[in-house]
Design an enzyme around this catalytic site. Structure first.
Site, PDB file in Angstrom:
ATOM      1  N   HIS A 180      24.358 -40.515  29.261  1.00  0.00           N
ATOM      2  CA  HIS A 180      23.777 -40.554  30.597  1.00  0.00           C
ATOM      3  C   HIS A 180      23.647 -39.156  31.194  1.00  0.00           C
ATOM      4  O   HIS A 180      22.609 -38.782  31.752  1.00  0.00           O
ATOM      5  CB  HIS A 180      24.648 -41.436  31.495  1.00  0.00           C
ATOM      6  CG  HIS A 180      24.275 -41.380  32.946  1.00  0.00           C
ATOM      7  ND1 HIS A 180      24.918 -40.558  33.846  1.00  0.00           N
ATOM      8  CD2 HIS A 180      23.297 -42.003  33.635  1.00  0.00           C
ATOM      9  CE1 HIS A 180      24.359 -40.695  35.027  1.00  0.00           C
ATOM     10  NE2 HIS A 180      23.379 -41.564  34.931  1.00  0.00           N
TER      11      HIS A 180
ATOM     12  N   GLU B  82      -3.331 -15.829  61.210  1.00  0.00           N
ATOM     13  CA  GLU B  82      -1.940 -16.260  61.434  1.00  0.00           C
ATOM     14  C   GLU B  82      -1.735 -16.988  62.751  1.00  0.00           C
ATOM     15  O   GLU B  82      -0.630 -17.489  63.008  1.00  0.00           O
ATOM     16  CB  GLU B  82      -1.018 -15.048  61.404  1.00  0.00           C
ATOM     17  CG  GLU B  82      -1.024 -14.286  60.092  1.00  0.00           C
ATOM     18  CD  GLU B  82      -0.176 -13.030  60.177  1.00  0.00           C
ATOM     19  OE1 GLU B  82       1.011 -13.101  59.840  1.00  0.00           O
ATOM     20  OE2 GLU B  82      -0.726 -11.979  60.571  1.00  0.00           O
TER      21      GLU B  82
ATOM     22  N   ASN C 174       3.024 -18.874  57.017  1.00  0.00           N
ATOM     23  CA  ASN C 174       4.341 -18.984  57.655  1.00  0.00           C
ATOM     24  C   ASN C 174       4.191 -18.899  59.175  1.00  0.00           C
ATOM     25  O   ASN C 174       4.653 -19.777  59.918  1.00  0.00           O
ATOM     26  CB  ASN C 174       5.275 -17.872  57.157  1.00  0.00           C
ATOM     27  CG  ASN C 174       5.498 -17.931  55.660  1.00  0.00           C
ATOM     28  OD1 ASN C 174       5.404 -18.993  55.058  1.00  0.00           O
ATOM     29  ND2 ASN C 174       5.797 -16.792  55.055  1.00  0.00           N
TER      30      ASN C 174
ATOM     31  N   CYS D 122      -1.400 -16.115  51.554  1.00  0.00           N
ATOM     32  CA  CYS D 122      -0.333 -15.220  51.089  1.00  0.00           C
ATOM     33  C   CYS D 122       1.027 -15.558  51.679  1.00  0.00           C
ATOM     34  O   CYS D 122       1.978 -14.804  51.522  1.00  0.00           O
ATOM     35  CB  CYS D 122      -0.679 -13.760  51.391  1.00  0.00           C
ATOM     36  SG  CYS D 122      -0.802 -13.377  53.153  1.00  0.00           S
TER      37      CYS D 122
ATOM     38  N   ARG E 285      -1.101  -4.721  53.469  1.00  0.00           N
ATOM     39  CA  ARG E 285      -1.045  -5.154  54.871  1.00  0.00           C
ATOM     40  C   ARG E 285      -0.420  -4.033  55.704  1.00  0.00           C
ATOM     41  O   ARG E 285       0.674  -3.557  55.391  1.00  0.00           O
ATOM     42  CB  ARG E 285      -0.208  -6.431  55.015  1.00  0.00           C
ATOM     43  CG  ARG E 285      -0.177  -6.946  56.452  1.00  0.00           C
ATOM     44  CD  ARG E 285       0.714  -8.159  56.609  1.00  0.00           C
ATOM     45  NE  ARG E 285       2.133  -7.819  56.535  1.00  0.00           N
ATOM     46  CZ  ARG E 285       3.130  -8.717  56.580  1.00  0.00           C
ATOM     47  NH1 ARG E 285       2.841 -10.000  56.649  1.00  0.00           N
ATOM     48  NH2 ARG E 285       4.377  -8.326  56.529  1.00  0.00           N
TER      49      ARG E 285
END
Length: 859
Positions: free
Chosen positions: A423, A730, A753, A817, A587
């Site tokens: 298992h 953004e 983000n 990105c 950037r």
């Protein structure tokens, strides 16, 4: 298998429809038992035996049969149909009382624990007491009289019905219930299997591997599911039933030894395995029983395998023309490529550990990779420690299905018993957990919470161990790990096939030349994000950056920027050189300036401490004054730059407009580096990217500045360097006015983000440790939007931006990105939404390459 005319015991199936109905009402649906009785009558006719008839008894098993394989997670009941009268008759018919009562005691134990839910420990304690009294090592050595007495003892531990039909009905419902058990729910959550499918129940006439030395039972895979090698792999036991093999309670024998003991059955098994693999066009995991030298096939399913095996098997099957290259690419999941790149123990450190006596023992290398953690001797402790962010190695004598939640939570698994088909091995392989099983020289005592190695060395719960699932070794302490490279030829081949299939480009986020080199080795086609501010955090540069920020006027600031310029230029030269011939997206500075300065609270405490000492210690004042003055100056600067919400304050393009000399220095460094590299024959393809733009006027200003500096540098260097100018998207406003931004930008890159934070109106740093976990637990959110893109909200903004941007500028280059760029589900969305590329961390580039191919092939 029956349709393939393979030797399968006859039986019938109670369908998932019945299970789903039973789950709704907690009872059998109307008419079910009448259908079961009718099917049982047909089975009696097919076998020439009768259920519950001592004269010619028919025994059956109840096994689960879900749409998707969940090995060990649901219940099985064997030997149904036995009662006192049938057991005696079976002993007479076979001339083997030991066999009859071995089967009967197993049924009594299974019925008590599986069907009635009685605790397993009293049954196991009774068996252990008998073994101890006889001085034997396993149950197979107990004589018939002991098994007869154990059967009676087991029936006292849990009520056992003598009516075989009552047994069968209760067993069918028990298998249905096991679909909703904790271990099955945990497994489905980890494997992404829906909860509403339900399970079928296969009622199959029994064949017996425990009829003496001419009988056996085993589990085999048609290829080695640890390495992928094209050879039969598995375990078997003589004079045993199937549960003995997977439970790990007896030392199994490798399948290679089957030829010596059962040559005819072994030849037949190999032929059947080849036939099954060709028929299903996939590696199979089969269960078989040999009853008095006759082979019976009990089950086949797609085999679980390690990531390494999955890749080799897919490529080999394609090269053997069993499947197409397209299918080979689709057969390997991005998570398996991720697991392939799991850390391994450093070879030199491992050698040193052996020399120092840290090697505790070795076992079977059933699931590769390195795992380091604290020893936990039960599943609940492992799960609790993992939730507390403690690294855990779950150590058990052997794992049971009820341990699955701990196994899923742990970094790795160690058992002292069990084989390659146990298992622990099955579950570890499926979920990419490094595992060592069957380390028989280690004594794992879950009661005393200790692990004892040969020589008497004792480790206690909470002590660190390192396990090497690739080699099968176990070490005391924390060993160094290394990340493997992509040298495996089959992984290289598979990713090449994936590259041929995908439309999306795959770039990497890289801030340093070493990251860029690694990304290129992993197949990145460019750099989609270089965060220039990360270079400023280097210790030797931070003081210069702080001097720039604290400069009293523009002239002083320019002087410090001249110190920073050659350092930044060297950074860019390294990136361009590493990515020779591929695009590099630079950037410009993004974070607010306070991030380069000490913490306000720390500074305030330091100033208060120095001020207090200054007042209390007059003799120390001259020395303290030299410390206090710069501390006060730094605190004043931090207070001047302090913002209520800095992530929505002076940063990105706003900072570039507010402090243009800083960004002009960056742009000059970029173009000086590009010209220098071009002069050395390096093909440079720079892309200049402005962060956090919300208005076209901002972008217009920055483009004019970049053009001015670029022209000046190129004139100085006497060299022309082609470049592209673009912006990150953004904030929601940027997405909505993307058409206007595209008047000045030649490319967009979604910084998902920040775009996710702005769209949801939440701070990631505050949300994830607080309410986001609750939202996920309560189903308000299905997935963490910072891990997998929110397609309904953030995704819709991206679609709007792409549509409006390309309407204004034909051929607008669009990428992503943020961290989402390495998430397979997000990559599928990016393909569908028409992006040109995704950019992710270097170590996720191979995963993104495969995920992009999956998106293209499935579309």
């Amino acid at each position: 298998m029956t349709a393939l005319r393979l030797p399968v015991p006859p039986g019938f199936v109670v369908t998932t429809e019945a299970c789903r109905a039973a789950m709704k009402t907690n009872a059998a649906p109307p008419g079910l038992w009448e259908q079961v009785d009718a099917a049982l009558a047909r089975l009696e006719t097919a076998t020439g035996r009768r259920f519950g008839d001592p004269a010619a008894p028919l025994l059956v098993s109840c096994r689960s049969g879900a749409k998707l394989s969940m090995p060990g997670m649901m219940d099985t009941v064997l030997n149904l149909g036995l009662n006192d009268a049938v057991a005696e008759a079976l002993a007479r018919e076979t001339g083997d009382a030991r066999f009859a009562y071995d089967a009967y005691r197993r049924l009594a134990q299974m019925f008590g624990t599986v069907v009635l839910g009685a605790p397993d420990e009293p049954f196991e304690a009774a068996l252990a007491a008998r073994r101890a009294a006889r001085g034997v090592g396993n149950d197979a050595e107990l004589p018939a009289e002991d098994l007869r007495e154990l059967t009676q003892q087991f029936k006292r531990l849990a009520p056992f019905p003598q009516d075989p039909k009552e047994q069968l009905r209760a067993a069918v419902l028990a298998v249905f219930r096991s679909w909703s058990g904790k271990r099955a729910r945990d497994y489905r959550a980890a494997a992404g299997i829906p909860d509403d499918l339900g399970t079928a129940v296969n009622v199959v006439s029994m064949v017996f591997g425990n009829l003496g030395l001419t009988s056996a039972t085993g589990v085999a895979t048609t290829r080695d599911v640890t390495t992928g090698a094209p050879q039969l792999e598995g375990d078997f036991l003589v004079n045993a039933q199937g549960e003995d093999v997977v439970a790990g309670t007896r030392a199994t024998r490798p399948i290679a030894e089957l030829d010596a003991l059962f040559p005819a059955a072994a030849r037949q098994l190999r032929g059947i395995c080849k036939k099954l693999e060709r028929h299903y066009r996939e590696v199979q995991d089969v269960e078989f029983t040999i009853e008095r030298n006759r082979l019976w096939m009990l089950q086949t399913r797609t085999a679980k395998r390690t990531a390494q095996a999955a890749i080799r098997i897919a490529v080999d099957l394609a090269n053997e023309k069993v499947i197409s290259r397209r299918e080979a690419v689709l057969r390997v999941g991005p998570d398996q490529v991720d697991a392939f790149l799991h850390p391994q123990l450093d070879a030199e450190t491992s050698k040193a550990a052996v020399a120092e006596g840290a090697l505790l023992g070795s076992g079977l290398n059933v699931s590769p990779g390195a795992a380091i953690g604290r020893l936990a001797f039960d599943a609940d402790t492992a799960e609790a420690w993992a939730k507390a962010q403690k690294p855990v190695i779950m150590a058990r004598p052997e794992t049971k299905p009820d341990d699955v939640h701990g196994l899923l939570a742990a970094n790795g698994v160690l058992t002292s018993r069990g084989g390659r088909t146990s298992h622990a091995a099955l579950v570890a392989r499926q979920f990419g957990k490094p595992a060592v099983v069957g380390a028989m020289k280690l004594v794992i005592d879950p009661i005393a919470r200790t692990l004892t190695a040969p020589g008497g060395r004792v480790l206690r719960e909470g002590d660190f161990v390192s396990i090497d699932g690739t080699r099968g070794d176990v070490y005391a302490g924390e060993l160094k790990t290394v990340v493997p490279d992509l040298a495996d030829p089959r992984l290289t081949t598979l990713l090449q096939w994936a590259d041929q299939a995908r439309r999306l480009g795959v770039y990497a986020n890289a801030d340093y030349p070493r990251d860029a080199e690694r990304a290129r080795q992993f197949g990145a086609e460019g750099i989609g994000l270089c965060r220039t501010e990360h270079m400023f955090f280097e210790p030797e540069r931070l003081a210069v950056v702080q001097a720039v920020i604290l400069a009293p006027d523009a002239a002083a600031r320019e002087a410090h920027l001249k110190t920073l310029l050659p350092l930044q230029r060297a950074d860019f030269e390294g990136l361009f050189t590493a990515m020779n011939g591929l695009p590099v997206t630079i950037r410009l500075i993004d974070p607010p300036l306070h991030e380069f300065l000490p913490s306000h609270d720390d500074l305030q405490r330091e100033v208060t401490r120095l001020q207090t000492r200054f007042e209390l210690c007059p003799t120390e004042r001259p020395a303290l004054e030299t410390l206090l003055a710069p501390a006060r100056q730094m605190l004043a600067a931090v207070e001047r730059l302090r913002e209520q919400n800095p992530m929505m304050g002076l940063r990105g393009v706003r900072l570039a407009i507010h402090m243009p000399e800083l960004v002009r220095m960056q742009v000059r460094a970029l173009f000086e580096a590009a010209c220098a590299c071009a002069a050395r024959g390096v093909k440079v393809l720079p892309k200049v990217m402005v962060p956090l733009t919300a208005m076209s006027a901002e972008l217009q200003l920055e483009r004019a500045m970049v053009e001015d500096v670029a022209k000046a540098v190129m004139a100085e260097q006497g060299r022309i360097v082609a470049y592209r100018f673009g912006t990150m998207i953004e904030v929601p406003r940027a997405a909505l006015v993307a058409g206007r931004l595209a008047e000045h930008a030649e490319f967009f890159s979604f910084g998902t983000n920040d775009l996710t934070q702005a769209t949801f109106g939440i701070s990631r740093d505050d949300a994830e440790p607080k309410f986001l976990a609750e939202y996920l637990k309560r189903g308000i959110l299905k997935k963490n939007p910072f891990a997998t893109l929110d397609q309904a909200g953030v995704g819709e903004l991206m679609r709007i931006a792409i549509e409006r941007g390309r309407a204004r500028r034909k051929g607008l280059d669009v990428g992503i990105c943020g961290e989402h760029g390495g998430d397979p589900e997000t990559i599928a969305f990016c393909h569908e939404a028409g992006l040109d590329y995704v950019s992710c961390s270097p170590y996720r580039v191979p995963i993104a390459r495969l995920a992009a191919a999956h998106a293209a092939l499935r579309a």
